[in-house]
Design a protein around this motif. Structure first.
Motif, PDB file in Angstrom:
ATOM      1  N   ASN A 101     -52.429   9.311  95.447  1.00  0.00           N
ATOM      2  CA  ASN A 101     -51.644   8.135  95.075  1.00  0.00           C
ATOM      3  C   ASN A 101     -50.172   8.421  95.344  1.00  0.00           C
ATOM      4  OD1 ASN A 101     -53.898   8.575  92.716  1.00  0.00           O
ATOM      5  ND2 ASN A 101     -53.835   6.461  93.446  1.00  0.00           N
ATOM      6  N   GLU A 102     -49.539   7.572  96.108  1.00  0.00           N
ATOM      7  CA  GLU A 102     -48.114   7.701  96.411  1.00  0.00           C
ATOM      8  C   GLU A 102     -47.412   6.410  96.001  1.00  0.00           C
ATOM      9  OE1 GLU A 102     -48.286  10.782 100.220  1.00  0.00           O
ATOM     10  OE2 GLU A 102     -47.751   8.668 100.538  1.00  0.00           O
ATOM     11  N   LEU A 103     -46.376   6.543  95.207  1.00  0.00           N
ATOM     12  CA  LEU A 103     -45.755   5.383  94.592  1.00  0.00           C
ATOM     13  C   LEU A 103     -44.302   5.209  95.027  1.00  0.00           C
ATOM     14  CD1 LEU A 103     -47.597   7.134  92.326  1.00  0.00           C
ATOM     15  CD2 LEU A 103     -47.412   4.941  91.192  1.00  0.00           C
ATOM     16  N   ASP A 104     -43.857   3.955  95.034  1.00  0.00           N
ATOM     17  CA  ASP A 104     -42.491   3.597  95.406  1.00  0.00           C
ATOM     18  C   ASP A 104     -41.907   2.670  94.351  1.00  0.00           C
ATOM     19  OD1 ASP A 104     -43.241   4.771  97.917  1.00  0.00           O
ATOM     20  OD2 ASP A 104     -43.916   2.808  98.614  1.00  0.00           O
ATOM     21  N   ALA A 105     -40.585   2.709  94.183  1.00  0.00           N
ATOM     22  CA  ALA A 105     -39.928   1.777  93.259  1.00  0.00           C
ATOM     23  C   ALA A 105     -38.446   1.687  93.593  1.00  0.00           C
ATOM     24  CB  ALA A 105     -40.108   2.225  91.810  1.00  0.00           C
ATOM     25  N   SER A 106     -37.842   0.580  93.206  1.00  0.00           N
ATOM     26  CA  SER A 106     -36.405   0.419  93.395  1.00  0.00           C
ATOM     27  C   SER A 106     -35.832  -0.499  92.332  1.00  0.00           C
ATOM     28  CB  SER A 106     -36.098  -0.153  94.786  1.00  0.00           C
ATOM     29  OG  SER A 106     -36.624  -1.463  94.917  1.00  0.00           O
ATOM     30  N   ILE A 107     -34.512  -0.416  92.158  1.00  0.00           N
ATOM     31  CA  ILE A 107     -33.804  -1.249  91.194  1.00  0.00           C
ATOM     32  C   ILE A 107     -32.389  -1.464  91.699  1.00  0.00           C
ATOM     33  CG2 ILE A 107     -33.019   0.706  89.778  1.00  0.00           C
ATOM     34  CD1 ILE A 107     -33.490  -1.101  87.301  1.00  0.00           C
ATOM     35  N   MET A 108     -31.816  -2.644  91.411  1.00  0.00           N
ATOM     36  CA  MET A 108     -30.456  -2.942  91.853  1.00  0.00           C
ATOM     37  C   MET A 108     -29.723  -3.732  90.785  1.00  0.00           C
ATOM     38  SD  MET A 108     -29.146  -4.542  95.458  1.00  0.00           S
ATOM     39  CE  MET A 108     -27.399  -4.510  95.891  1.00  0.00           C
ATOM     40  N   ASN A 109     -28.468  -3.366  90.572  1.00  0.00           N
ATOM     41  CA  ASN A 109     -27.594  -3.986  89.583  1.00  0.00           C
ATOM     42  C   ASN A 109     -26.706  -5.008  90.276  1.00  0.00           C
ATOM     43  OD1 ASN A 109     -25.499  -4.551  87.742  1.00  0.00           O
ATOM     44  ND2 ASN A 109     -25.756  -2.569  86.746  1.00  0.00           N
ATOM     45  N   GLY A 110     -26.787  -6.268  89.860  1.00  0.00           N
ATOM     46  CA  GLY A 110     -26.017  -7.316  90.509  1.00  0.00           C
ATOM     47  C   GLY A 110     -24.541  -7.297  90.198  1.00  0.00           C
ATOM     48  N   GLU A 111     -24.150  -6.617  89.120  1.00  0.00           N
ATOM     49  CA  GLU A 111     -22.740  -6.592  88.727  1.00  0.00           C
ATOM     50  C   GLU A 111     -21.891  -5.787  89.703  1.00  0.00           C
ATOM     51  OE1 GLU A 111     -19.965  -5.456  84.846  1.00  0.00           O
ATOM     52  OE2 GLU A 111     -22.023  -4.681  84.974  1.00  0.00           O
ATOM     53  N   ASN A 112     -22.409  -4.622  90.128  1.00  0.00           N
ATOM     54  CA  ASN A 112     -21.613  -3.720  90.977  1.00  0.00           C
ATOM     55  C   ASN A 112     -22.329  -3.327  92.269  1.00  0.00           C
ATOM     56  OD1 ASN A 112     -23.605  -1.991  89.996  1.00  0.00           O
ATOM     57  ND2 ASN A 112     -22.243  -1.009  88.510  1.00  0.00           N
ATOM     58  N   LEU A 204     -27.016  -9.811  86.562  1.00  0.00           N
ATOM     59  CA  LEU A 204     -28.354  -9.859  87.130  1.00  0.00           C
ATOM     60  C   LEU A 204     -28.844  -8.468  87.490  1.00  0.00           C
ATOM     61  CD1 LEU A 204     -27.814 -12.849  89.589  1.00  0.00           C
ATOM     62  CD2 LEU A 204     -29.312 -12.902  87.579  1.00  0.00           C
ATOM     63  N   CYS A 205     -30.158  -8.301  87.477  1.00  0.00           N
ATOM     64  CA  CYS A 205     -30.775  -7.048  87.921  1.00  0.00           C
ATOM     65  C   CYS A 205     -32.153  -7.373  88.494  1.00  0.00           C
ATOM     66  CB  CYS A 205     -30.918  -6.061  86.765  1.00  0.00           C
ATOM     67  SG  CYS A 205     -31.627  -4.453  87.243  1.00  0.00           S
ATOM     68  N   ALA A 206     -32.561  -6.604  89.491  1.00  0.00           N
ATOM     69  CA  ALA A 206     -33.887  -6.761  90.090  1.00  0.00           C
ATOM     70  C   ALA A 206     -34.556  -5.406  90.233  1.00  0.00           C
ATOM     71  CB  ALA A 206     -33.780  -7.430  91.459  1.00  0.00           C
ATOM     72  N   GLY A 207     -35.865  -5.365  90.032  1.00  0.00           N
ATOM     73  CA  GLY A 207     -36.618  -4.121  90.200  1.00  0.00           C
ATOM     74  C   GLY A 207     -38.002  -4.403  90.746  1.00  0.00           C
ATOM     75  N   THR A 208     -38.550  -3.433  91.488  1.00  0.00           N
ATOM     76  CA  THR A 208     -39.883  -3.567  92.082  1.00  0.00           C
ATOM     77  C   THR A 208     -40.575  -2.213  92.065  1.00  0.00           C
ATOM     78  OG1 THR A 208     -38.908  -5.192  93.613  1.00  0.00           O
ATOM     79  CG2 THR A 208     -41.145  -4.443  94.101  1.00  0.00           C
ATOM     80  N   ASN A 234     -27.260  -9.491  93.280  1.00  0.00           N
ATOM     81  CA  ASN A 234     -25.821  -9.691  93.405  1.00  0.00           C
ATOM     82  C   ASN A 234     -25.441 -10.827  92.462  1.00  0.00           C
ATOM     83  OD1 ASN A 234     -23.193 -10.401  94.195  1.00  0.00           O
ATOM     84  ND2 ASN A 234     -23.565  -9.902  96.336  1.00  0.00           N
ATOM     85  N   ASN A 235     -24.539 -10.567  91.528  1.00  0.00           N
ATOM     86  CA  ASN A 235     -24.151 -11.598  90.566  1.00  0.00           C
ATOM     87  C   ASN A 235     -23.637 -12.873  91.230  1.00  0.00           C
ATOM     88  OD1 ASN A 235     -24.840  -9.929  88.474  1.00  0.00           O
ATOM     89  ND2 ASN A 235     -22.786  -9.744  87.616  1.00  0.00           N
ATOM     90  N   LYS A 236     -23.102 -12.746  92.442  1.00  0.00           N
ATOM     91  CA  LYS A 236     -22.557 -13.910  93.142  1.00  0.00           C
ATOM     92  C   LYS A 236     -23.651 -14.844  93.661  1.00  0.00           C
ATOM     93  CE  LYS A 236     -18.390 -11.509  94.750  1.00  0.00           C
ATOM     94  NZ  LYS A 236     -17.623 -11.058  95.950  1.00  0.00           N
ATOM     95  N   THR A 237     -24.864 -14.311  93.783  1.00  0.00           N
ATOM     96  CA  THR A 237     -25.949 -15.113  94.347  1.00  0.00           C
ATOM     97  C   THR A 237     -27.201 -15.080  93.477  1.00  0.00           C
ATOM     98  OG1 THR A 237     -26.551 -13.209  95.744  1.00  0.00           O
ATOM     99  CG2 THR A 237     -25.165 -14.944  96.745  1.00  0.00           C
ATOM    100  N   CYS A 238     -27.940 -13.974  93.519  1.00  0.00           N
ATOM    101  CA  CYS A 238     -29.234 -13.960  92.844  1.00  0.00           C
ATOM    102  C   CYS A 238     -29.781 -12.541  92.720  1.00  0.00           C
ATOM    103  CB  CYS A 238     -30.243 -14.804  93.621  1.00  0.00           C
ATOM    104  SG  CYS A 238     -30.517 -14.212  95.312  1.00  0.00           S
ATOM    105  N   ALA A 239     -30.881 -12.425  91.977  1.00  0.00           N
ATOM    106  CA  ALA A 239     -31.671 -11.196  91.907  1.00  0.00           C
ATOM    107  C   ALA A 239     -33.050 -11.516  92.463  1.00  0.00           C
ATOM    108  CB  ALA A 239     -31.786 -10.702  90.472  1.00  0.00           C
ATOM    109  N   VAL A 240     -33.596 -10.610  93.301  1.00  0.00           N
ATOM    110  CA  VAL A 240     -34.822 -10.883  94.037  1.00  0.00           C
ATOM    111  C   VAL A 240     -35.793  -9.701  93.964  1.00  0.00           C
ATOM    112  CG1 VAL A 240     -35.798 -11.458  96.298  1.00  0.00           C
ATOM    113  CG2 VAL A 240     -33.521 -12.302  95.674  1.00  0.00           C
ATOM    114  N   SER A 241     -37.075  -9.986  93.738  1.00  0.00           N
ATOM    115  CA  SER A 241     -38.123  -8.976  93.847  1.00  0.00           C
ATOM    116  C   SER A 241     -39.282  -9.566  94.638  1.00  0.00           C
ATOM    117  CB  SER A 241     -38.621  -8.525  92.467  1.00  0.00           C
ATOM    118  OG  SER A 241     -39.716  -7.625  92.598  1.00  0.00           O
TER     119      SER A 241
END
Length: 326
Positions: A101-112, A204-208, A234-241
């Motif tokens: 089993n090999e796993l992937d993940a990511s997260i992004m902060n819309g503020e900065n 905003l924040c997004a994670g997958t 991105n706080n200016k637009t949206c958070a997407v997953s």
């Protein structure tokens, strides 16, 4: 009205508006998109999925309601889905061609626009927590394989033997595919999980998180850990997953493209997601996306028969659904 009474009225109005602004939050989650139908899923199975989605939403909302950051809510909601064998993430991850089993993940902060990701990890119990550590406690954006696992260990995250991720259902699915007892369909790779959130501070924040593609070879990595493909905020637009056939999402720069459509073409979040799904369809890809803007407007778009999904807003508005007709 005396000046003192007038001043008191102004103060009351000011704090009423301030409270309203601070209490605004929203959270949206997905548990994968694919070819499921009501004829292939029993009522019990549907209820099990909905109960887990409900649990993840409730955990994230509780944090947001109490003033936590959108990143905290995203991580908590995704952890709950990672710990469930129902989804292709964490405990329920599919197998590689060599039975690992090999796993992937990511997260992004819309503020900065800070971001973190891990790819091809085999011993991190909750990859989304490792992605957050990369974002907040390293100079890098993406770590992979053994290096990512060593970093996670140094950060004090829980690690497990790779056999922790073993589930009989996923293993049998691998063997059936390898024996060519059934054709590969989009349903084979469903179950990637994701979350987007807006906190009361306006961030905003997004994670997958995902287990990737069933029977994948050669260290294949999909869109989930790639910032701008499977995850973006991105706080200016949206958070997407995103969730679906990762190769297509990578080629389109899917998540970032939605943000660009909002920023440059001034599309609304739902309109931008629908336009990007149309591009995906034209390219021959299948999947879905969830997104949320800074005003709490949201989208849950997909071109498959089903996408496990749900949302809760501070207004009390709520939905949990699986099939396209819901």
């Amino acid at each position: 009205m005396t000046f003192k009474a007038f001043l008191g009225t102004l103060i009351i109005l000011f704090f009423s508006n301030l409270t309203f602004t601070q209490e605004k939050y929203a959270i949206v989650i997905h548990g994968g998109a694919g070819g499921r139908s009501k004829t292939t899923m029993s009522i019990e199975q549907q209820n099990n999925y909905k109960a887990k989605l409900e649990e993840a939403l409730a955990a994230g909302e509780k944090l947001l309601k109490n003033g936590a950051s959108s990143a905290e809510a995203v991580v908590e909601a995704i952890k709950i889905m990672e710990d469930s064998p129902l989804f292709n993430a964490g405990k329920g991850a599919v197998f590689t061609s060599d039975g690992k089993n090999e796993l992937d993940a990511s997260i992004m902060n819309g503020e900065n626009l800070n971001a973190g990701a891990v790819a091809g990890v085999r011993t991190i119990k909750n990859p989304i927590t490792a992605a957050r550590e990369v974002m907040e406690n390293s100079e890098h954006v993406m770590l992979s394989g053994k290096g990512a696992s060593e970093f996670a260990r140094q950060q004090g995250l829980e690690t497990v033997k790779n056999k922790y991720f073993f589930t009989r259902k996923r293993y049998e699915s691998l063997k059936a595919l390898q024996k060519k007892q059934r054709k590969r369909t989009s349903a084979d790779n469903t179950g990637t999980v994701g979350c987007v959130a807006l906190d009361i501070h306006g961030n905003l924040c997004a994670g997958t998180s995902t287990g990737g593609m069933n029977n994948k070879k050669y260290g294949r990595i999909g869109d989930s850990p790639i910032i701008g493909a499977g995850t973006y905020a991105n706080n200016k637009t949206c958070a997407v997953s995103c969730t679906g056939h990762g190769e297509y999402y990578i080629r389109l720069g899917f998540a970032r493209d939605i943000s660009a459509l909002m920023e440059y073409k001034k599309l609304g979040v739902k309109e931008a997601c629908a336009a990007e799904i149309q591009k995906l369809t034209q390219l021959g890809g299948t999947g879905g996306v969830i997104a949320l803007d800074a005003n709490g407007n949201m989208a849950m778009e997909f071109n498959t028969s089903a996408m496990f999904r749900g949302y809760i807003k501070s207004t009390g508005e709520k939905e949990i659904a699986i099939f396209a007709e819901e």
